[in-house]
Design a protein around this motif. Structure first.
Motif, PDB file in Angstrom:
ATOM      1  N   GLY A   1       0.826  -1.196   0.000  1.00 56.18           N
ATOM      2  CA  GLY A   1       0.000   0.000   0.000  1.00 56.18           C
ATOM      3  C   GLY A   1       0.866   1.254   0.000  1.00 56.18           C
ATOM      4  O   GLY A   1       1.994   1.261  -0.499  1.00 56.18           O
ATOM      5  N   THR A   2       0.371   2.321   0.608  1.00 56.06           N
ATOM      6  CA  THR A   2       1.090   3.593   0.659  1.00 56.06           C
ATOM      7  C   THR A   2       2.183   3.530   1.712  1.00 56.06           C
ATOM      8  O   THR A   2       1.921   3.254   2.876  1.00 56.06           O
ATOM      9  CB  THR A   2       0.127   4.747   0.996  1.00 56.06           C
ATOM     10  OG1 THR A   2      -0.954   4.754   0.057  1.00 56.06           O
ATOM     11  CG2 THR A   2       0.850   6.082   0.942  1.00 56.06           C
TER      12      THR A   2
ATOM     13  N   LYS B   1     -11.781  21.252  17.532  1.00 52.69           N
ATOM     14  CA  LYS B   1     -11.789  22.684  17.211  1.00 52.69           C
ATOM     15  C   LYS B   1     -10.555  23.090  16.409  1.00 52.69           C
ATOM     16  O   LYS B   1     -10.597  24.043  15.624  1.00 52.69           O
ATOM     17  CB  LYS B   1     -11.869  23.502  18.494  1.00 52.69           C
ATOM     18  CG  LYS B   1     -13.184  23.314  19.242  1.00 52.69           C
ATOM     19  CD  LYS B   1     -13.193  24.118  20.542  1.00 52.69           C
ATOM     20  CE  LYS B   1     -14.501  23.898  21.309  1.00 52.69           C
ATOM     21  NZ  LYS B   1     -14.506  24.629  22.593  1.00 52.69           N
ATOM     22  N   GLU B   2      -9.466  22.399  16.617  1.00 52.92           N
ATOM     23  CA  GLU B   2      -8.240  22.695  15.880  1.00 52.92           C
ATOM     24  C   GLU B   2      -7.651  21.391  15.358  1.00 52.92           C
ATOM     25  O   GLU B   2      -8.032  20.307  15.775  1.00 52.92           O
ATOM     26  CB  GLU B   2      -7.222  23.404  16.788  1.00 52.92           C
ATOM     27  CG  GLU B   2      -7.678  24.747  17.330  1.00 52.92           C
ATOM     28  CD  GLU B   2      -6.621  25.374  18.215  1.00 52.92           C
ATOM     29  OE1 GLU B   2      -5.435  25.411  17.797  1.00 52.92           O
ATOM     30  OE2 GLU B   2      -6.963  25.811  19.330  1.00 52.92           O
ATOM     31  N   GLY B   3      -6.671  21.515  14.467  1.00 55.07           N
ATOM     32  CA  GLY B   3      -6.027  20.327  13.919  1.00 55.07           C
ATOM     33  C   GLY B   3      -6.890  19.607  12.896  1.00 55.07           C
ATOM     34  O   GLY B   3      -7.988  20.057  12.545  1.00 55.07           O
ATOM     35  N   THR B   4      -6.416  18.476  12.447  1.00 53.69           N
ATOM     36  CA  THR B   4      -7.105  17.693  11.422  1.00 53.69           C
ATOM     37  C   THR B   4      -6.968  16.212  11.739  1.00 53.69           C
ATOM     38  O   THR B   4      -5.862  15.756  12.062  1.00 53.69           O
ATOM     39  CB  THR B   4      -6.492  17.943  10.026  1.00 53.69           C
ATOM     40  OG1 THR B   4      -6.444  19.344   9.777  1.00 53.69           O
ATOM     41  CG2 THR B   4      -7.307  17.255   8.939  1.00 53.69           C
ATOM     42  N   PRO B   5      -8.057  15.454  11.659  1.00 53.09           N
ATOM     43  CA  PRO B   5      -7.927  14.009  11.903  1.00 53.09           C
ATOM     44  C   PRO B   5      -7.100  13.352  10.803  1.00 53.09           C
ATOM     45  O   PRO B   5      -7.242  13.663   9.623  1.00 53.09           O
ATOM     46  CB  PRO B   5      -9.376  13.515  11.884  1.00 53.09           C
ATOM     47  CG  PRO B   5     -10.117  14.533  11.067  1.00 53.09           C
ATOM     48  CD  PRO B   5      -9.440  15.841  11.340  1.00 53.09           C
ATOM     49  N   SER B   6      -6.198  12.453  11.220  1.00 52.83           N
ATOM     50  CA  SER B   6      -5.334  11.771  10.255  1.00 52.83           C
ATOM     51  C   SER B   6      -6.031  10.550   9.670  1.00 52.83           C
ATOM     52  O   SER B   6      -6.863   9.923  10.325  1.00 52.83           O
ATOM     53  CB  SER B   6      -4.024  11.338  10.919  1.00 52.83           C
ATOM     54  OG  SER B   6      -3.264  12.448  11.308  1.00 52.83           O
ATOM     55  N   LYS B   7      -5.639  10.218   8.468  1.00 50.47           N
ATOM     56  CA  LYS B   7      -6.209   9.057   7.801  1.00 50.47           C
ATOM     57  C   LYS B   7      -5.072   8.264   7.185  1.00 50.47           C
ATOM     58  O   LYS B   7      -4.342   8.766   6.325  1.00 50.47           O
ATOM     59  CB  LYS B   7      -7.208   9.495   6.729  1.00 50.47           C
ATOM     60  CG  LYS B   7      -8.102   8.381   6.234  1.00 50.47           C
ATOM     61  CD  LYS B   7      -9.232   8.932   5.390  1.00 50.47           C
ATOM     62  CE  LYS B   7     -10.211   7.834   4.987  1.00 50.47           C
ATOM     63  NZ  LYS B   7     -11.351   8.371   4.198  1.00 50.47           N
ATOM     64  N   PHE B   8      -4.893   7.014   7.660  1.00 50.18           N
ATOM     65  CA  PHE B   8      -3.817   6.166   7.183  1.00 50.18           C
ATOM     66  C   PHE B   8      -4.369   4.879   6.570  1.00 50.18           C
ATOM     67  O   PHE B   8      -3.747   3.833   6.648  1.00 50.18           O
ATOM     68  CB  PHE B   8      -2.875   5.810   8.338  1.00 50.18           C
ATOM     69  CG  PHE B   8      -2.049   6.961   8.844  1.00 50.18           C
ATOM     70  CD1 PHE B   8      -0.932   7.375   8.151  1.00 50.18           C
ATOM     71  CD2 PHE B   8      -2.396   7.619  10.018  1.00 50.18           C
ATOM     72  CE1 PHE B   8      -0.154   8.425   8.621  1.00 50.18           C
ATOM     73  CE2 PHE B   8      -1.643   8.670  10.484  1.00 50.18           C
ATOM     74  CZ  PHE B   8      -0.516   9.078   9.786  1.00 50.18           C
ATOM     75  N   ASP B   9      -5.535   4.956   5.955  1.00 46.54           N
ATOM     76  CA  ASP B   9      -6.136   3.763   5.358  1.00 46.54           C
ATOM     77  C   ASP B   9      -5.205   3.159   4.311  1.00 46.54           C
ATOM     78  O   ASP B   9      -4.651   3.870   3.452  1.00 46.54           O
ATOM     79  CB  ASP B   9      -7.478   4.109   4.710  1.00 46.54           C
ATOM     80  CG  ASP B   9      -8.537   4.494   5.733  1.00 46.54           C
ATOM     81  OD1 ASP B   9      -8.284   4.311   6.938  1.00 46.54           O
ATOM     82  OD2 ASP B   9      -9.610   4.980   5.325  1.00 46.54           O
ATOM     83  N   ASN B  10      -5.014   1.813   4.397  1.00 51.36           N
ATOM     84  CA  ASN B  10      -4.205   1.047   3.441  1.00 51.36           C
ATOM     85  C   ASN B  10      -2.760   1.543   3.347  1.00 51.36           C
ATOM     86  O   ASN B  10      -2.104   1.387   2.313  1.00 51.36           O
ATOM     87  CB  ASN B  10      -4.849   1.078   2.050  1.00 51.36           C
ATOM     88  CG  ASN B  10      -6.227   0.459   2.042  1.00 51.36           C
ATOM     89  OD1 ASN B  10      -6.428  -0.636   2.576  1.00 51.36           O
ATOM     90  ND2 ASN B  10      -7.197   1.161   1.465  1.00 51.36           N
ATOM     91  N   ALA B  11      -2.249   2.124   4.427  1.00 53.64           N
ATOM     92  CA  ALA B  11      -0.854   2.579   4.447  1.00 53.64           C
ATOM     93  C   ALA B  11       0.028   1.548   5.144  1.00 53.64           C
ATOM     94  O   ALA B  11      -0.428   0.775   5.987  1.00 53.64           O
ATOM     95  CB  ALA B  11      -0.753   3.919   5.166  1.00 53.64           C
ATOM     96  N   ASP B  12       1.302   1.522   4.771  1.00 50.98           N
ATOM     97  CA  ASP B  12       2.286   0.672   5.436  1.00 50.98           C
ATOM     98  C   ASP B  12       2.991   1.530   6.470  1.00 50.98           C
ATOM     99  O   ASP B  12       3.800   2.393   6.135  1.00 50.98           O
ATOM    100  CB  ASP B  12       3.287   0.117   4.415  1.00 50.98           C
ATOM    101  CG  ASP B  12       4.143  -1.002   4.989  1.00 50.98           C
ATOM    102  OD1 ASP B  12       4.525  -0.902   6.172  1.00 50.98           O
ATOM    103  OD2 ASP B  12       4.430  -1.968   4.264  1.00 50.98           O
ATOM    104  N   LEU B  13       2.687   1.296   7.758  1.00 52.80           N
ATOM    105  CA  LEU B  13       3.162   2.147   8.848  1.00 52.80           C
ATOM    106  C   LEU B  13       4.415   1.607   9.521  1.00 52.80           C
ATOM    107  O   LEU B  13       4.854   2.153  10.535  1.00 52.80           O
ATOM    108  CB  LEU B  13       2.049   2.311   9.894  1.00 52.80           C
ATOM    109  CG  LEU B  13       0.712   2.851   9.368  1.00 52.80           C
ATOM    110  CD1 LEU B  13      -0.347   2.813  10.457  1.00 52.80           C
ATOM    111  CD2 LEU B  13       0.868   4.264   8.841  1.00 52.80           C
TER     112      LEU B  13
ATOM    113  N   LEU C   1      -8.528   7.420  15.169  1.00 50.59           N
ATOM    114  CA  LEU C   1      -7.680   7.303  13.986  1.00 50.59           C
ATOM    115  C   LEU C   1      -8.326   6.362  12.977  1.00 50.59           C
ATOM    116  O   LEU C   1      -8.935   5.367  13.334  1.00 50.59           O
ATOM    117  CB  LEU C   1      -6.310   6.753  14.381  1.00 50.59           C
ATOM    118  CG  LEU C   1      -5.300   6.551  13.252  1.00 50.59           C
ATOM    119  CD1 LEU C   1      -4.700   7.884  12.845  1.00 50.59           C
ATOM    120  CD2 LEU C   1      -4.195   5.585  13.689  1.00 50.59           C
ATOM    121  N   SER C   2      -8.177   6.681  11.697  1.00 52.14           N
ATOM    122  CA  SER C   2      -8.654   5.784  10.646  1.00 52.14           C
ATOM    123  C   SER C   2      -7.448   5.165   9.965  1.00 52.14           C
ATOM    124  O   SER C   2      -6.646   5.857   9.328  1.00 52.14           O
ATOM    125  CB  SER C   2      -9.502   6.548   9.622  1.00 52.14           C
ATOM    126  OG  SER C   2      -9.977   5.660   8.619  1.00 52.14           O
ATOM    127  N   ALA C   3      -7.291   3.848  10.139  1.00 50.54           N
ATOM    128  CA  ALA C   3      -6.179   3.124   9.518  1.00 50.54           C
ATOM    129  C   ALA C   3      -6.682   1.759   9.048  1.00 50.54           C
ATOM    130  O   ALA C   3      -6.101   0.720   9.357  1.00 50.54           O
ATOM    131  CB  ALA C   3      -5.024   2.979  10.495  1.00 50.54           C
TER     132      ALA C   3
END
Length: 417
Positions: free
Chosen positions: A241-242, A265-277, A291-293
């Motif tokens: 994957g990524t 209120k601040e920041g951005t939710p991360s998305k690591f779907d189909n990523a190689d961590l 988290l979405s992974a």
């Protein structure tokens, strides 16, 4: 040469004689009077019961142990050189650093056996002669044999199996990290979900074998043969994957932490779907709630104390991850793989939404074989269809009714219901 019952070179022992020898060995280990080391060299023990005995350092050189009951027997550092263990039951036995050179394990049951650093290479056998002593040596080297052997869930980490003959053996779920399998004959073996990280398979023959979902990270595969081998889902050094190293993951994690801390209120939710961590190395102690992974590869990451409340980890690969003390309340892990993971003290309970609503951890159809669940909280977890075979549940808090809907072969430990 394979040892044969009735051979005049062998001394036939009965159950009473074996029990006496074993008792003396155990007395020696306990430093009690009347103790003596167990020596079964050139003895025929076929069909006898040695289950549960503690026989560290015993001598079984060239012994016949065919069809013996050796379940739960401790055989650490034993000399089993050229021993005949055909059809023996060694389920849950401990054979750490045992010398099994030239031994025959054909058709033996070694499921869940601990063979850490055991030596199963080839060996030459010297036969006794009354006039000249050990004068006759076998002309050719004996290769250790494990054809048709059952090694499901066995621990073979750092073991030496170079040149072994193990056609059609079943290694499903075995741990074979840093194992030496140079020129091993593994034709038509079942090696599904086997961890071969760092193993040396140079010149090995895996023709027709099944390596579905096996781990080959850091493995040496020079000149190996894989004709008609099923390599579906094999995890190698190549990113799947990524590749996370191609992402600004540091900033993404900081933005996600800020988003959690400020309640969106601040920041951005991360998305690591189909990523190689795997490139992260460690996410120890990070607050990654929600988290979405999905489908991500976490294999081997240090995730101690990580906060993943309500995270979406469906279909993720979390094998061999260290999740000790992690907060996994309400986590969505349906169909994920956690084989070999450490979840000691992890919280897999329900996440409180408000005064009347709770979100249980979703572990449906999750594969969690050989997982350490010691002192974890899974009281409200959804476990329908989960596979927790060979896992340690010592002190784990579970709903026993939920356990009935899982696959749970050879569980270890006492559950705190």
């Amino acid at each position: 040469m394979t040892a044969t019952a009735g051979d005049t070179r062998y001394t036939k022992l009965n159950q009473t004689q074996v029990d006496v020898i074993c008792t003396k060995h155990e007395r020696l280990r306990a430093m009690k009077p009347g103790g003596a080391r167990a020596v079964f060299a050139w003895c025929d023990l076929s069909g006898l019961n040695l289950s549960g005995r503690v026989l560290n350092d015993a001598d079984f050189t060239a012994a016949i142990l065919m069809d013996c009951d050796l379940t739960n027997t401790v055989l650490d550092t034993c000399n089993l050189y050229c021993a005949d263990l055909q059809l023996a039951n060694l389920s849950h036995a401990s054979m750490r650093r045992a010398d099994l050179r030239g031994a025959s394990l054909r058709g033996a049951n070694l499921s869940d056996c601990d063979l850490y650093e055991a030596d199963l290479r080839e060996g030459a056998l010297a036969l006794p002669d009354k006039q000249a002593g050990l004068s006759y040596v076998e002309i050719s080297m004996r290769s250790s044999e494990a054809t048709y052997a059952n090694l499901r869930g066995a621990n073979l980490e750092r073991s030496k199996l170079s040149g072994i003959q193990a056609m059609k053996a079943d290694f499903t779920d075995a741990t074979m990290k840093s194992c030496k399998l140079i020129r091993a004959n593994l034709k038509q073996c079942i090696m599904d979900n086997v961890d071969l990280a760092g193993a040396d398979l140079s010149g090995a023959d895996l023709s027709g074998a099944s390596l579905r979902d096996a781990v080959l990270i850091g493995a040496k595969t020079d000149m190996w043969r894989t004709s008609q081998t099923d390599m579906t889902g094999v995890l190698t050094d190549k990113p799947q994957g990524t590749d996370v190293t191609n992402l600004p993951y540091g900033q993404m994690l900081r933005d996600h932490a800020l988003w959690v801390d400020t309640l969106g209120k601040e920041g951005t939710p991360s998305k690591f779907d189909n990523a190689d961590l795997r490139g992260l190395g460690s996410i120890k102690g990070l607050n990654l709630a929600a988290l979405s992974a999905k489908g991500a590869v976490f294999y081997g990451l240090d995730m101690r104390g990580v906060q993943l409340q309500g995270a979406h980890l469906e279909d993720a690969d979390l094998r061999n991850c260290n999740l000790a003390g992690a907060d996994l309340r309400g986590v969505r892990m349906a169909r994920a793989r956690l084989d070999g993971a450490n979840l000691e003290g992890a919280n897999l309970g329900a996440l409180k939404i408000d005064a009347t609503r709770f979100l249980p951890a979703d572990l449906r159809d999750t594969r969690m074989r050989n997982v350490n669940f010691t002192d974890s909280d899974m009281k409200l977890a959804r476990l329908d269809g989960a596979d927790i075979s060979r896992s340690n549940l010592q002190g784990a808090m579970m709903n026993l009714e939920a356990l009935e809907h899982t696959t749970c072969v050879a569980l270890r430990g006492r559950i705190a219901s």
